[in-house]
Motif scaffolding. Structure first.
Motif, PDB file in Angstrom:
ATOM      1  N   THR A  43     -20.704  40.094 -99.891  1.00  0.00           N
ATOM      2  CA  THR A  43     -20.847  39.388-101.167  1.00  0.00           C
ATOM      3  C   THR A  43     -21.126  37.917-100.902  1.00  0.00           C
ATOM      4  O   THR A  43     -21.074  37.449 -99.766  1.00  0.00           O
ATOM      5  CB  THR A  43     -19.565  39.492-102.012  1.00  0.00           C
ATOM      6  N   HIS A  44     -21.362  37.172-101.970  1.00  0.00           N
ATOM      7  CA  HIS A  44     -21.689  35.755-101.858  1.00  0.00           C
ATOM      8  C   HIS A  44     -20.486  34.900-101.469  1.00  0.00           C
ATOM      9  O   HIS A  44     -20.659  33.753-101.037  1.00  0.00           O
ATOM     10  CB  HIS A  44     -22.214  35.246-103.206  1.00  0.00           C
ATOM     11  N   ASP A  45     -19.269  35.424-101.624  1.00  0.00           N
ATOM     12  CA  ASP A  45     -18.058  34.597-101.577  1.00  0.00           C
ATOM     13  C   ASP A  45     -17.966  33.726-100.329  1.00  0.00           C
ATOM     14  O   ASP A  45     -17.629  32.537-100.405  1.00  0.00           O
ATOM     15  CB  ASP A  45     -16.812  35.481-101.668  1.00  0.00           C
ATOM     16  N   TYR A  46     -18.240  34.296 -99.159  1.00  0.00           N
ATOM     17  CA  TYR A  46     -18.043  33.552 -97.913  1.00  0.00           C
ATOM     18  C   TYR A  46     -19.050  32.421 -97.738  1.00  0.00           C
ATOM     19  O   TYR A  46     -18.897  31.572 -96.849  1.00  0.00           O
ATOM     20  CB  TYR A  46     -18.085  34.504 -96.707  1.00  0.00           C
ATOM     21  N   LEU A  47     -20.069  32.390 -98.602  1.00  0.00           N
ATOM     22  CA  LEU A  47     -21.089  31.338 -98.557  1.00  0.00           C
ATOM     23  C   LEU A  47     -20.965  30.361 -99.723  1.00  0.00           C
ATOM     24  O   LEU A  47     -21.861  29.542 -99.944  1.00  0.00           O
ATOM     25  CB  LEU A  47     -22.482  31.978 -98.579  1.00  0.00           C
ATOM     26  N   GLN A  48     -19.845  30.412-100.443  1.00  0.00           N
ATOM     27  CA  GLN A  48     -19.713  29.584-101.652  1.00  0.00           C
ATOM     28  C   GLN A  48     -19.803  28.096-101.373  1.00  0.00           C
ATOM     29  O   GLN A  48     -20.247  27.325-102.231  1.00  0.00           O
ATOM     30  CB  GLN A  48     -18.398  29.892-102.377  1.00  0.00           C
ATOM     31  N   ASN A  49     -19.391  27.650-100.162  1.00  0.00           N
ATOM     32  CA  ASN A  49     -19.401  26.204 -99.941  1.00  0.00           C
ATOM     33  C   ASN A  49     -20.814  25.629 -99.826  1.00  0.00           C
ATOM     34  O   ASN A  49     -20.991  24.415 -99.829  1.00  0.00           O
ATOM     35  CB  ASN A  49     -18.524  25.797 -98.752  1.00  0.00           C
ATOM     36  N   LEU A  50     -21.836  26.494 -99.769  1.00  0.00           N
ATOM     37  CA  LEU A  50     -23.207  25.988 -99.834  1.00  0.00           C
ATOM     38  C   LEU A  50     -23.521  25.394-101.207  1.00  0.00           C
ATOM     39  O   LEU A  50     -24.527  24.700-101.376  1.00  0.00           O
ATOM     40  CB  LEU A  50     -24.228  27.077 -99.498  1.00  0.00           C
ATOM     41  N   HIS A 277     -20.058  33.037 -85.914  1.00  0.00           N
ATOM     42  CA  HIS A 277     -21.032  33.584 -86.862  1.00  0.00           C
ATOM     43  C   HIS A 277     -21.084  32.826 -88.186  1.00  0.00           C
ATOM     44  O   HIS A 277     -21.946  33.099 -89.004  1.00  0.00           O
ATOM     45  CB  HIS A 277     -20.675  35.050 -87.119  1.00  0.00           C
ATOM     46  N   LEU A 278     -20.178  31.864 -88.377  1.00  0.00           N
ATOM     47  CA  LEU A 278     -20.072  31.195 -89.683  1.00  0.00           C
ATOM     48  C   LEU A 278     -20.003  29.678 -89.541  1.00  0.00           C
ATOM     49  O   LEU A 278     -19.021  29.043 -89.941  1.00  0.00           O
ATOM     50  CB  LEU A 278     -18.820  31.704 -90.425  1.00  0.00           C
ATOM     51  N   PRO A 279     -21.040  29.039 -88.996  1.00  0.00           N
ATOM     52  CA  PRO A 279     -20.998  27.582 -88.818  1.00  0.00           C
ATOM     53  C   PRO A 279     -20.750  26.808 -90.109  1.00  0.00           C
ATOM     54  O   PRO A 279     -20.176  25.717 -90.072  1.00  0.00           O
ATOM     55  CB  PRO A 279     -22.383  27.255 -88.247  1.00  0.00           C
ATOM     56  N   HIS A 280     -21.171  27.359 -91.241  1.00  0.00           N
ATOM     57  CA  HIS A 280     -20.957  26.647 -92.507  1.00  0.00           C
ATOM     58  C   HIS A 280     -19.468  26.513 -92.825  1.00  0.00           C
ATOM     59  O   HIS A 280     -19.070  25.605 -93.554  1.00  0.00           O
ATOM     60  CB  HIS A 280     -21.696  27.347 -93.656  1.00  0.00           C
ATOM     61  N   LEU A 281     -18.641  27.403 -92.279  1.00  0.00           N
ATOM     62  CA  LEU A 281     -17.190  27.310 -92.432  1.00  0.00           C
ATOM     63  C   LEU A 281     -16.527  26.691 -91.208  1.00  0.00           C
ATOM     64  O   LEU A 281     -15.526  25.985 -91.327  1.00  0.00           O
ATOM     65  CB  LEU A 281     -16.589  28.702 -92.678  1.00  0.00           C
ATOM     66  N   GLU A 282     -17.075  26.949 -90.039  1.00  0.00           N
ATOM     67  CA  GLU A 282     -16.448  26.508 -88.794  1.00  0.00           C
ATOM     68  C   GLU A 282     -16.769  25.052 -88.456  1.00  0.00           C
ATOM     69  O   GLU A 282     -15.949  24.357 -87.854  1.00  0.00           O
ATOM     70  CB  GLU A 282     -16.887  27.427 -87.653  1.00  0.00           C
ATOM     71  N   GLU A 283     -17.957  24.578 -88.806  1.00  0.00           N
ATOM     72  CA  GLU A 283     -18.349  23.179 -88.610  1.00  0.00           C
ATOM     73  C   GLU A 283     -19.036  22.668 -89.873  1.00  0.00           C
ATOM     74  O   GLU A 283     -20.229  22.337 -89.860  1.00  0.00           O
ATOM     75  CB  GLU A 283     -19.286  23.038 -87.405  1.00  0.00           C
ATOM     76  N   PRO A 284     -18.299  22.596 -90.978  1.00  0.00           N
ATOM     77  CA  PRO A 284     -18.941  22.322 -92.273  1.00  0.00           C
ATOM     78  C   PRO A 284     -19.625  20.955 -92.362  1.00  0.00           C
ATOM     79  O   PRO A 284     -20.674  20.845 -92.999  1.00  0.00           O
ATOM     80  CB  PRO A 284     -17.790  22.435 -93.283  1.00  0.00           C
ATOM     81  N   GLU A 285     -19.064  19.938 -91.722  1.00  0.00           N
ATOM     82  CA  GLU A 285     -19.677  18.609 -91.830  1.00  0.00           C
ATOM     83  C   GLU A 285     -21.041  18.593 -91.137  1.00  0.00           C
ATOM     84  O   GLU A 285     -22.031  18.119 -91.696  1.00  0.00           O
ATOM     85  CB  GLU A 285     -18.756  17.536 -91.224  1.00  0.00           C
ATOM     86  N   ARG A 286     -21.091  19.104 -89.900  1.00  0.00           N
ATOM     87  CA  ARG A 286     -22.376  19.111 -89.198  1.00  0.00           C
ATOM     88  C   ARG A 286     -23.354  20.050 -89.896  1.00  0.00           C
ATOM     89  O   ARG A 286     -24.550  19.764 -89.989  1.00  0.00           O
ATOM     90  CB  ARG A 286     -22.189  19.530 -87.737  1.00  0.00           C
TER      91      ARG A 286
END
Length: 302
Positions: A43-50, A277-286
């Motif tokens: 689902t979209h949930d894990y990508l919500q911070n985009l 597998h999830l840089p958007h969560l693991e390194e969100p600032e970069r």
């Protein structure tokens, strides 16, 4: 940073409905960023911070692919129903339904990256750019690399996985415990796992229809309909600026991403050293910095 949506709704897709959420203003002069999640069957949930990528008025669109999340669930449909063509048609339908088919950017993560590549290869007139994140170019290559990663797990873990896979008991607690060892190394290295990731993780197993049919019982044991699928043939036809993203510890190893680099003209590749597998969560600032630089570069007049 997750930003509250400005609207939510559904788009009719044949006899079914595709759920979406929009953050920002779809009438903005900047192309909308459409986020294509992984799975298939997540689902979209894990990508919500985009949703935080709305700088300067850009709209961000998330959606749940058919069979999952807020979209129509069809637990009685067999593997012959769940096809790449189905999800490609759903994406086209969503773009048309939201009125953004003339000006948009695609962000595809994992399986979503493969689907987005397939879409981009048709050279739609409104596509301005493509981001392929943590995505293998082929499932045979993915499985080849997964075997290498499995062999590097602590002693006994892969033996447990193999025993249950051979016995068809991949729904057992012992299999799931061993599976988590792999996931904590190569899917999400954060402890504890973030809430958004857990939301998608549990959604998959609340209704695993699509995931089991197309993928299989786990990320690394792909015995579903996609086990022989590849998008390498589509890569040379991608004709928009393309950003590749992967993590140093990613289950999508460099070998699985390399065909994109080799075959998509001008593709640029960013590897996140502290991510799996999830840089958007693991390194969100970069991640945000890399994405905004890429997206800002697409805003030149066209």
């Amino acid at each position: 940073m997750t930003v509250a949506p400005s609207s939510k709704g559904t788009v009719r897709f044949g006899d079914h409905e595709t759920w979406y959420r929009v953050t920002g203003d779809l009438s903005s002069p900047r192309p909308a960023l459409v986020v294509v999640h992984g799975g298939p069957g997540s689902t979209h949930d894990y990508l919500q911070n985009l949703s935080g990528l709305t700088a300067g008025g850009r709209a961000v669109v998330h959606y749940d692919q058919l069979g999952n999340g807020g979209s129509t669930h069809l637990p009685d449909r067999g593997p012959d129903f769940w096809t790449v063509d189905l999800f490609a048609a759903e994406l086209d339908n969503l773009l048309d339904g939201l009125g953004i088919a003339g000006d948009y950017v695609l962000f595809g993560q994992s399986w979503g990256g493969m689907l987005a590549t397939r879409h981009a290869a048709s050279r739609p007139a409104g596509l301005r750019g493509l981001v392929i994140a943590n995505s293998p170019a082929s499932y045979p290559l993915w499985l080849q690399e997964a075997k290498i990663l499995r062999d590097q797990l602590p002693p006994g873990v892969n033996d447990t996985l193999l025993r249950h896979e051979a016995a068809g008991t991949t729904d057992s607690d012992e299999y799931h415990s061993a599976m988590r060892v792999f996931y904590e190394r190569h899917v999400c290295r954060l402890t504890p796992w973030p809430r958004d990731y857990l939301a998608s993780f549990f959604e998959v197993y609340n209704d695993p229809t699509v995931y089991y049919a197309m993928n299989g019982p786990s990320e690394f044991h792909v015995n579903g309909t996609l086990r022989d699928w590849s998008v390498t043939e589509f890569c040379p036809d991608v004709a928009v600026p393309t950003l590749l993203i992967s993590g140093r510890h990613d289950e999508a190893t460099p070998a699985t991403v390399q065909p994109y680099q080799d075959l998509i003209p001008g593709a640029r590749w960013e590897i996140f050293e502290e991510s799996s597998h999830l840089p958007h969560l693991e390194e969100p600032e970069r991640f945000t910095e890399v994405m905004e630089t890429f997206l800002d570069g697409l805003d030149a007049p066209h």
